[in-house]
Design a protein around this motif. Structure first.
Motif, PDB file in Angstrom:
ATOM      1  N   LEU A 244       0.834  -1.203   0.000  1.00 26.24           N
ATOM      2  CA  LEU A 244       0.000   0.000   0.000  1.00 26.24           C
ATOM      3  C   LEU A 244       0.871   1.256   0.000  1.00 26.24           C
ATOM      4  O   LEU A 244       0.546   2.252  -0.651  1.00 26.24           O
ATOM      5  N   ALA A 245       1.974   1.219   0.742  1.00 26.17           N
ATOM      6  CA  ALA A 245       2.919   2.333   0.704  1.00 26.17           C
ATOM      7  C   ALA A 245       3.507   2.468  -0.691  1.00 26.17           C
ATOM      8  O   ALA A 245       3.683   3.582  -1.210  1.00 26.17           O
ATOM      9  N   GLU A 246       3.812   1.339  -1.316  1.00 27.36           N
ATOM     10  CA  GLU A 246       4.310   1.348  -2.693  1.00 27.36           C
ATOM     11  C   GLU A 246       3.283   1.980  -3.628  1.00 27.36           C
ATOM     12  O   GLU A 246       3.629   2.780  -4.507  1.00 27.36           O
ATOM     13  N   ALA A 247       2.008   1.646  -3.431  1.00 28.75           N
ATOM     14  CA  ALA A 247       0.947   2.222  -4.256  1.00 28.75           C
ATOM     15  C   ALA A 247       0.870   3.730  -4.066  1.00 28.75           C
ATOM     16  O   ALA A 247       0.701   4.484  -5.037  1.00 28.75           O
ATOM     17  N   CYS A 248       1.003   4.194  -2.822  1.00 28.50           N
ATOM     18  CA  CYS A 248       0.956   5.639  -2.571  1.00 28.50           C
ATOM     19  C   CYS A 248       2.101   6.348  -3.283  1.00 28.50           C
ATOM     20  O   CYS A 248       1.922   7.435  -3.855  1.00 28.50           O
ATOM     21  N   GLY A 249       3.292   5.750  -3.261  1.00 33.72           N
ATOM     22  CA  GLY A 249       4.416   6.339  -3.969  1.00 33.72           C
ATOM     23  C   GLY A 249       4.180   6.391  -5.463  1.00 33.72           C
ATOM     24  O   GLY A 249       4.489   7.393  -6.129  1.00 33.72           O
ATOM     25  N   ALA A 250       3.626   5.306  -6.021  1.00 35.02           N
ATOM     26  CA  ALA A 250       3.336   5.270  -7.455  1.00 35.02           C
ATOM     27  C   ALA A 250       2.269   6.290  -7.832  1.00 35.02           C
ATOM     28  O   ALA A 250       2.358   6.951  -8.879  1.00 35.02           O
ATOM     29  N   MET A 251       1.241   6.433  -6.997  1.00 38.05           N
ATOM     30  CA  MET A 251       0.177   7.401  -7.273  1.00 38.05           C
ATOM     31  C   MET A 251       0.713   8.829  -7.283  1.00 38.05           C
ATOM     32  O   MET A 251       0.364   9.648  -8.140  1.00 38.05           O
ATOM     33  N   ASP A 252       1.576   9.139  -6.312  1.00 37.21           N
ATOM     34  CA  ASP A 252       2.170  10.477  -6.273  1.00 37.21           C
ATOM     35  C   ASP A 252       2.992  10.738  -7.528  1.00 37.21           C
ATOM     36  O   ASP A 252       2.914  11.815  -8.135  1.00 37.21           O
ATOM     37  N   ALA A 253       3.791   9.740  -7.929  1.00 37.86           N
ATOM     38  CA  ALA A 253       4.667   9.919  -9.084  1.00 37.86           C
ATOM     39  C   ALA A 253       3.869  10.138 -10.365  1.00 37.86           C
ATOM     40  O   ALA A 253       4.162  11.041 -11.154  1.00 37.86           O
ATOM     41  N   VAL A 254       2.842   9.319 -10.589  1.00 39.53           N
ATOM     42  CA  VAL A 254       2.086   9.428 -11.836  1.00 39.53           C
ATOM     43  C   VAL A 254       1.217  10.687 -11.839  1.00 39.53           C
ATOM     44  O   VAL A 254       0.969  11.273 -12.898  1.00 39.53           O
ATOM     45  N   SER A 255       0.796  11.141 -10.661  1.00 37.06           N
ATOM     46  CA  SER A 255       0.048  12.409 -10.591  1.00 37.06           C
ATOM     47  C   SER A 255       0.951  13.583 -10.964  1.00 37.06           C
ATOM     48  O   SER A 255       0.537  14.499 -11.699  1.00 37.06           O
ATOM     49  N   GLU A 256       2.180  13.566 -10.468  1.00 39.58           N
ATOM     50  CA  GLU A 256       3.125  14.635 -10.806  1.00 39.58           C
ATOM     51  C   GLU A 256       3.444  14.636 -12.299  1.00 39.58           C
ATOM     52  O   GLU A 256       3.539  15.706 -12.920  1.00 39.58           O
ATOM     53  N   MET A 257       3.616  13.441 -12.862  1.00 41.53           N
ATOM     54  CA  MET A 257       3.873  13.347 -14.304  1.00 41.53           C
ATOM     55  C   MET A 257       2.714  13.942 -15.104  1.00 41.53           C
ATOM     56  O   MET A 257       2.922  14.653 -16.097  1.00 41.53           O
ATOM     57  N   THR A 258       1.517  13.639 -14.673  1.00 45.38           N
ATOM     58  CA  THR A 258       0.329  14.125 -15.384  1.00 45.38           C
ATOM     59  C   THR A 258       0.213  15.636 -15.278  1.00 45.38           C
ATOM     60  O   THR A 258      -0.095  16.326 -16.266  1.00 45.38           O
ATOM     61  N   LEU A 259       0.445  16.172 -14.088  1.00 43.16           N
ATOM     62  CA  LEU A 259       0.380  17.622 -13.919  1.00 43.16           C
ATOM     63  C   LEU A 259       1.427  18.322 -14.788  1.00 43.16           C
ATOM     64  O   LEU A 259       1.130  19.345 -15.432  1.00 43.16           O
ATOM     65  N   ASP A 260       2.641  17.785 -14.829  1.00 35.70           N
ATOM     66  CA  ASP A 260       3.684  18.365 -15.681  1.00 35.70           C
ATOM     67  C   ASP A 260       3.269  18.329 -17.156  1.00 35.70           C
ATOM     68  O   ASP A 260       3.525  19.278 -17.906  1.00 35.70           O
ATOM     69  N   TYR A 261       2.637  17.234 -17.551  1.00 36.41           N
ATOM     70  CA  TYR A 261       2.194  17.104 -18.944  1.00 36.41           C
ATOM     71  C   TYR A 261       1.123  18.140 -19.282  1.00 36.41           C
ATOM     72  O   TYR A 261       1.146  18.765 -20.348  1.00 36.41           O
ATOM     73  N   LEU A 262       0.191  18.351 -18.378  1.00 32.81           N
ATOM     74  CA  LEU A 262      -0.872  19.327 -18.616  1.00 32.81           C
ATOM     75  C   LEU A 262      -0.322  20.750 -18.737  1.00 32.81           C
ATOM     76  O   LEU A 262      -0.924  21.603 -19.390  1.00 32.81           O
ATOM     77  N   LYS A 263       0.821  20.991 -18.116  1.00 35.98           N
ATOM     78  CA  LYS A 263       1.404  22.332 -18.164  1.00 35.98           C
ATOM     79  C   LYS A 263       2.126  22.629 -19.475  1.00 35.98           C
ATOM     80  O   LYS A 263       2.379  23.792 -19.786  1.00 35.98           O
ATOM     81  N   VAL A 264       2.481  21.572 -20.232  1.00 39.41           N
ATOM     82  CA  VAL A 264       3.246  21.795 -21.470  1.00 39.41           C
ATOM     83  C   VAL A 264       2.500  21.392 -22.736  1.00 39.41           C
ATOM     84  O   VAL A 264       2.787  21.896 -23.824  1.00 39.41           O
ATOM     85  N   ARG A 265       1.515  20.518 -22.629  1.00 40.36           N
ATOM     86  CA  ARG A 265       0.769  20.068 -23.813  1.00 40.36           C
ATOM     87  C   ARG A 265      -0.182  21.170 -24.258  1.00 40.36           C
ATOM     88  O   ARG A 265      -0.989  21.663 -23.475  1.00 40.36           O
ATOM     89  N   LYS A 266      -0.066  21.535 -25.517  1.00 36.21           N
ATOM     90  CA  LYS A 266      -0.889  22.626 -26.037  1.00 36.21           C
ATOM     91  C   LYS A 266      -1.936  22.124 -27.013  1.00 36.21           C
ATOM     92  O   LYS A 266      -1.695  21.202 -27.794  1.00 36.21           O
ATOM     93  N   GLN A 267      -3.096  22.740 -26.944  1.00 37.01           N
ATOM     94  CA  GLN A 267      -4.179  22.464 -27.886  1.00 37.01           C
ATOM     95  C   GLN A 267      -5.062  23.710 -27.950  1.00 37.01           C
ATOM     96  O   GLN A 267      -5.237  24.405 -26.943  1.00 37.01           O
ATOM     97  N   PHE A 268      -5.559  24.001 -29.132  1.00 36.68           N
ATOM     98  CA  PHE A 268      -6.363  25.210 -29.339  1.00 36.68           C
ATOM     99  C   PHE A 268      -5.592  26.474 -28.931  1.00 36.68           C
ATOM    100  O   PHE A 268      -6.162  27.426 -28.395  1.00 36.68           O
ATOM    101  N   GLY A 269      -4.289  26.434 -29.103  1.00 41.33           N
ATOM    102  CA  GLY A 269      -3.472  27.609 -28.856  1.00 41.33           C
ATOM    103  C   GLY A 269      -3.114  27.870 -27.419  1.00 41.33           C
ATOM    104  O   GLY A 269      -2.554  28.918 -27.086  1.00 41.33           O
TER     105      GLY A 269
END
Length: 396
Positions: A244-269
């Motif tokens: 479960l601790a491993e899952a929490c670490g994985a969830m944090d990591a993939v959430s951070e990756m997703t947030l970083d992606y949303l900050k750089v991926r562009k659509q509709f200008g």
């Protein structure tokens, strides 16, 4: 959970964070996966050098005698870095079993476990067992001055690189009888033991074990005869908490990756992170991560409780964190779009890992049933918070 760290645990967490940042690179993970490696041997050696493999080993055997919370810090880092080192198998589950039930001779393995030269896998899964630890068909019958072991274990993580196996077997009674299971410490190269290796969907190395008349000396018995189930439940509950601790670490990591992606991926200008609907979904992911940490704390608090209360707390945490992990993983893949499903991107592999953690030792459905079955054994006031969480989740 971070708010509960002692100064020593904060230092440990900082060290684990540096380790994952420097040695948990996804490019190295892909390289090892393509080469068919079960884990990174260099990382395993580094973990031994830093003393992490000795955390759960009692002080009288050269370890640190650390708390479960300390081992969870390392497990969380393993999840964050998507590492495959057999930490939970050897340094949590096997270490807890040996510490509670090992003879003086068996406990000599602790030295090798601490320096990384000895790895131990616990052979739990059997066909049609459906995660029930008392559903054991493998049998051990008296034979000469020892026992003869026969049966099959269908799902054994980390067995392909283990030097020893801890094998539950029925020593009397019929399948399902809780008072007739014993544990045996078996050398991985024993005559009469056949192993078939394969990979799980998240690229973990799993084995199937076949034992045909495997002769063991009496000294192979781990713990009292016929009384291995309680020991096994104790060790598995610690292993669940680590996962479960491993899952929490994985969830944090993939959430951070997703947030970083949303900050750089562009659509509709504009960057898609500016879209309110996607911001709301990121907030939901963050809430799921925080909820999981609260449930992990519930699991940790319950590990030192009486057995029924411990199992109930673990069941509640496993059920909810399993569902939160899948939610976060699915959202991360979807917010990345089509590229999120590709093998070249780490996001898809985090989802696979979270899915396998949900399945390990019983998925959310199984754990809810387990929680309900234990309700009569625990006073209502003791686990009111856990009960409320599970009941709310069922209604949802």
């Amino acid at each position: 959970m971070h708010n509960h760290y002692t100064p020593e645990q904060k230092m440990l967490a900082d060290g684990v964070e540096r380790f994952v940042r420097e040695h948990g690179r996804f490019e190295q993970w892909r390289k090892l996966t393509a080469a068919g490696a079960a884990y990174d041997e260099d990382n395993w050696r580094r973990m031994a050098d830093m003393g992490w493999l000795a955390l759960a080993i009692p002080e009288k055997h050269g370890g640190f005698g650390a708390s479960a919370a300390d081992t969870m810090i390392v497990a969380e880092g393993i999840g964050r870095g998507l590492l495959r080192e057999p930490f939970v198998s050897t340094s949590v589950m096997a270490a807890r079993l040996l510490a509670r039930a090992g003879t003086a001779e068996q406990c000599k393995l602790f030295e090798g476990m601490a320096d990384g030269s000895v790895r131990i896998a616990v052979a739990l899964g059997e066909a049609a067992g459906r995660f029930h630890l008392n559903s054991v068909r493998t049998r051990a019958i008296p034979s000469g001055a020892g026992f003869r072991l026969s049966g099959e274990k269908s799902w054994v993580p980390d067995a392909s690189t283990a030097h020893w196996l801890i094998v539950p077997a029925r020593t009397r009674g019929s399948e399902g009888d809780a008072s007739s299971i014993s544990l045996f410490l078996v050398a991985a190269d024993s005559p009469g033991l056949r192993r078939t290796d394969f990979r799980s969907p998240d690229h973990q190395h799993i084995s199937q074990l076949q034992m045909d008349g495997l002769d063991l000396p009496e000294s192979a018995l781990l713990g009292p005869l016929h009384e291995g189930l309680a020991l096994l439940e104790y060790a598995v509950d610690h292993a669940i908490a680590a996962r479960l601790a491993e899952a929490c670490g994985a969830m944090d990591a993939v959430s951070e990756m997703t947030l970083d992606y949303l900050k750089v991926r562009k659509q509709f200008g504009t960057t898609i992170g500016s879209f309110q609907a996607l911001q709301h979904r990121m907030v939901d992911m963050s809430i799921a991560c925080e909820e999981s940490r609260s449930m992990l704390q519930l699991a940790l608090d319950g590990l030192d409780a009486p057995p029924a209360q411990r199992r109930r707390s673990i069941a509640a945490a496993k059920a909810r964190i399993g569902q939160c992990g899948l939610y976060v993983g699915y959202q991360a893949v979807q917010l990345h779009g089509g590229v999120g499903t590709s093998d070249e991107l780490a996001v898809s592999h985090y989802l696979k890992r979270l899915a396998m953690i949900d399945t390990a030792y019983g998925n959310a459905d199984f754990q809810r049933d387990r929680f309900i079955a234990l309700s009569d054994a625990v006073p209502a006031a003791v686990s009111q918070d856990a009960a409320s969480t599970v009941e709310q989740e069922q209604m949802a």
